[in-house]
Scaffold this active site. Structure first.
Site, short mmCIF file in Angstrom:
data_model
loop_
_atom_site.label_atom_id
_atom_site.label_comp_id
_atom_site.label_asym_id
_atom_site.label_seq_id
_atom_site.Cartn_x
_atom_site.Cartn_y
_atom_site.Cartn_z
N ARG A 159 8.67 5.33 -5.08
CA ARG A 159 8.83 6.14 -6.30
C ARG A 159 10.21 6.80 -6.35
O ARG A 159 10.76 7.12 -5.29
CB ARG A 159 7.71 7.16 -6.44
CG ARG A 159 7.32 7.92 -5.20
CD ARG A 159 6.34 9.02 -5.54
NE ARG A 159 4.97 8.74 -5.16
CZ ARG A 159 4.37 9.20 -4.05
NH1 ARG A 159 5.04 9.93 -3.19
NH2 ARG A 159 3.12 8.91 -3.79
N TYR A 205 -9.94 -4.61 3.93
CA TYR A 205 -9.17 -3.42 4.33
C TYR A 205 -9.44 -2.34 3.28
O TYR A 205 -8.64 -2.10 2.39
CB TYR A 205 -7.70 -3.84 4.35
CG TYR A 205 -6.66 -2.89 4.87
CD1 TYR A 205 -6.94 -1.62 5.30
CD2 TYR A 205 -5.33 -3.32 4.95
CE1 TYR A 205 -5.94 -0.78 5.77
CE2 TYR A 205 -4.32 -2.51 5.41
CZ TYR A 205 -4.63 -1.24 5.82
OH TYR A 205 -3.62 -0.43 6.28
N ARG A 211 1.85 5.40 15.81
CA ARG A 211 1.94 6.75 15.24
C ARG A 211 1.26 7.75 16.16
O ARG A 211 0.46 7.37 17.02
CB ARG A 211 1.32 6.80 13.85
CG ARG A 211 -0.05 6.16 13.73
CD ARG A 211 -0.47 6.03 12.25
NE ARG A 211 -1.64 5.17 12.13
CZ ARG A 211 -2.17 4.80 10.98
NH1 ARG A 211 -1.67 5.20 9.84
NH2 ARG A 211 -3.23 4.02 10.96
N GLU A 267 -1.53 6.23 18.76
CA GLU A 267 -2.29 5.05 18.33
C GLU A 267 -1.52 3.78 18.66
O GLU A 267 -0.36 3.65 18.28
CB GLU A 267 -2.53 5.18 16.81
CG GLU A 267 -3.30 4.04 16.22
CD GLU A 267 -3.53 4.23 14.72
OE1 GLU A 267 -3.74 5.38 14.27
OE2 GLU A 267 -3.48 3.23 14.00
N ASP A 325 -10.09 1.34 1.66
CA ASP A 325 -9.96 2.78 1.79
C ASP A 325 -11.36 3.36 1.55
O ASP A 325 -12.21 2.71 0.93
CB ASP A 325 -8.99 3.33 0.74
CG ASP A 325 -7.54 3.01 1.10
OD1 ASP A 325 -7.25 2.96 2.31
OD2 ASP A 325 -6.72 2.82 0.19
N ARG A 348 -7.51 -6.77 13.94
CA ARG A 348 -6.65 -5.98 14.80
C ARG A 348 -7.51 -4.85 15.33
O ARG A 348 -8.35 -4.29 14.62
CB ARG A 348 -5.46 -5.38 14.02
CG ARG A 348 -4.49 -6.39 13.50
CD ARG A 348 -3.73 -7.11 14.57
NE ARG A 348 -2.75 -6.26 15.24
CZ ARG A 348 -2.05 -6.67 16.30
NH1 ARG A 348 -2.24 -7.89 16.81
NH2 ARG A 348 -1.17 -5.86 16.86
N ARG A 378 0.83 -1.20 0.00
CA ARG A 378 0.00 0.00 0.00
C ARG A 378 0.87 1.26 0.00
O ARG A 378 0.46 2.30 -0.49
CB ARG A 378 -0.88 0.03 1.26
CG ARG A 378 -2.01 -0.95 1.29
CD ARG A 378 -2.63 -1.01 2.68
NE ARG A 378 -3.03 0.28 3.20
CZ ARG A 378 -4.21 0.86 2.97
NH1 ARG A 378 -5.11 0.25 2.23
NH2 ARG A 378 -4.50 2.04 3.48
N1 UDP Z 1 4.16 0.46 7.12
C1 UDP Z 1 5.38 0.42 7.77
N2 UDP Z 1 5.96 1.58 8.17
C2 UDP Z 1 5.37 2.77 7.99
C3 UDP Z 1 4.13 2.84 7.33
C4 UDP Z 1 3.55 1.66 6.91
O1 UDP Z 1 5.93 -0.66 8.00
O2 UDP Z 1 5.95 3.79 8.42
C5 UDP Z 1 3.54 -0.81 6.69
C6 UDP Z 1 2.71 -1.43 7.82
O3 UDP Z 1 2.77 -2.84 7.69
C7 UDP Z 1 1.31 -0.92 7.50
C8 UDP Z 1 1.31 -0.98 5.98
O4 UDP Z 1 2.64 -0.60 5.60
O5 UDP Z 1 0.31 -1.74 8.08
C9 UDP Z 1 0.29 -0.09 5.31
O6 UDP Z 1 0.48 1.24 5.71
P1 UDP Z 1 -0.64 2.35 5.63
O7 UDP Z 1 -0.03 3.65 5.92
O8 UDP Z 1 -1.38 2.18 4.34
O9 UDP Z 1 -1.58 1.92 6.85
P2 UDP Z 1 -2.95 2.58 7.38
O10 UDP Z 1 -2.76 4.05 7.38
O11 UDP Z 1 -4.02 2.09 6.48
O12 UDP Z 1 -3.06 2.02 8.74
#
Ligand code: UDP
Length: 359
Positions: free
Chosen positions: A162, A337, A264, A289, A339, A233, A158
């Site tokens: 780039r 999951y 985060r 979180e 969006d 989760r 996800r």
């Molecule tokens: N991920 C990670 N480090 C980061 C951000 C994301 O390892 O700093 C991995 C982690 O496994 C996460 C996944 O990438 O569950 C998808 O990230 P996304 O930001 O899409 O998660 P969301 O915001 O949907 O919780």
């Protein structure tokens, strides 16, 4: 087919509200049943009275899409501000811009790669491993309770990769937060003479009878968890008001190291840069979180997609298929999951297909 029958939409999250709207606009009578006292599902927000900050009660939601039809649909109801999502990552005492691109790689390795040089640089296993171990391994373990090798690989994919300095977290062209707040999106979607909303009302299988029902609650719960619960989760939020105008200078900072227990920290005021008085208010609200395994009774957030849960889901789906007037969807119903834009897209398609088949 009697097109004057009242259709039940059970669950007033983004999928249910979109379904209700499409059906209502096609002249159908719709009753929305929502088990919580309020609509909006997990996109629900609360505005802090003191500061005017829009607090995302169930964690940050940023609307982003590359689907013109979905963008146009949402913009019929709310005006989006110009917010563009950027995510910072705190690692080893330093702050980096995600996602994986020239900004991150150059800062992390202290190099000055050109776009054309990045792919080869990252093909070197030592480099890709160093980046993965720093920014993905521990965050993923905290988020999913498992090593990254053990989770569905589409999850980490996800996050974009780039070879540019673009630090926008999403590849989607359209992004934003409703200027009038997320709650107004749901209020307006449901504001139609053919829609009646009842909150505090749970839909149960025995309510189905001969009715057409669009259900977006947990599919396993609908069938009394008869094959066992689907794994999720869950999240825990630690919200704090701080006597400073700006705590972290951005909306989301990921804490990618193992020694910090949360994944985060959100600072919600940054989602509304257009709200000058909120931005300048001498107080802010932050929210840390934490991710945890789901236990019955906890709020389900992220489906844990693996072979075992896929098999369990199929059993519930087969059960649902025995009820031809039951349509199951949304994040909890589809166990996906999603969006927000994909949930709207699915809802538009599902409601239109129903109308096509039930003229
Ligand atoms: N991920 C990670 N480090 C980061 C951000 C994301 O390892 O700093 C991995 C982690 O496994 C996460 C996944 O990438 O569950 C998808 O990230 P996304 O930001 O899409 O998660 P969301 O915001 O949907 O919780």
């Amino acid at each position: 087919m009697d097109s004057s029958e009242t259709i039940i939409v059970a669950g007033a999250g983004i999928w249910g509200c979109t379904v209700a709207r499409v059906l209502a606009e096609a002249g159908r009578q719709v009753e929305v049943w929502e088990k919580r006292p309020v609509t909006g599902g997990n996109v629900r927000c609360e505005t802090d009275e003191k500061t005017g900050i829009e607090v995302h009660t169930y964690g940050s939601h940023i609307f982003h899409t590359h689907l013109p039809e979905v963008w146009e649909f949402v913009n019929r109801f709310v005006r989006m501000n110009g917010y563009q999502h950027k995510v910072l990552a705190r690692h080893d005492g330093k702050t980096y811009f995600l996602p994986l691109g020239l900004t991150l790689v150059n800062a992390f390795f202290g190099v000055e790669l050109k776009p054309s040089e990045l792919p080869d640089f990252m093909r070197d296993e030592a480099h890709s491993k160093a980046i993965f171990d720093a920014f993905f391994r521990n965050y993923t373990s905290k988020q999913w309770g498992k090593a990254p090798e053990e989770i569905d690989p589409t999850i980490i994919k996800r996050v974009p990769v780039r070879a540019t300095y673009d630090v926008n977290y999403f590849n989607d062209y359209w992004q934003g937060i409703p200027e009038s707040g997320y709650n107004s999106l749901f209020e307006r979607l449901l504001d139609h003479p053919n829609i009646k909303v009842t909150t505090g009302k749970t839909f149960r299988l025995e309510d189905l009878g001969e009715k057409t029902v669009f259900y977006s609650g947990p599919i396993d719960e609908l069938f009394g968890f008869k094959f066992g619960p689907l794994p999720w989760r869950t999240l825990r939020f630690e919200t704090e008001r701080l006597p400073i105008a700006d705590a972290q200078g951005t909306s989301v900072v990921n804490y990618v190291d193992a020694d910090v227990p949360y994944t985060r920290q959100h600072e919600y005021k940054h989602y509304h840069p257009e709200q000058k008085s909120v931005m300048e208010h001498p107080e802010t609200i932050v929210c840390r979180e934490y991710s945890a395994a789901w236990q019955p009774g906890d709020e389900p957030y992220y489906p844990v997609n693996n072979e075992e849960s896929a098999a369990l889901l199929s059993r519930y789906q087969a059960e649902a298929a025995n009820h031809p007037k039951l349509v199951v969807g949304g994040r909890l119903g589809a166990y996906k999951y999603f969006d927000m834009d994909k949930s709207i897209e699915a809802a538009l398609n599902t409601a239109r297909q129903y109308l096509e088949e039930n003229k």
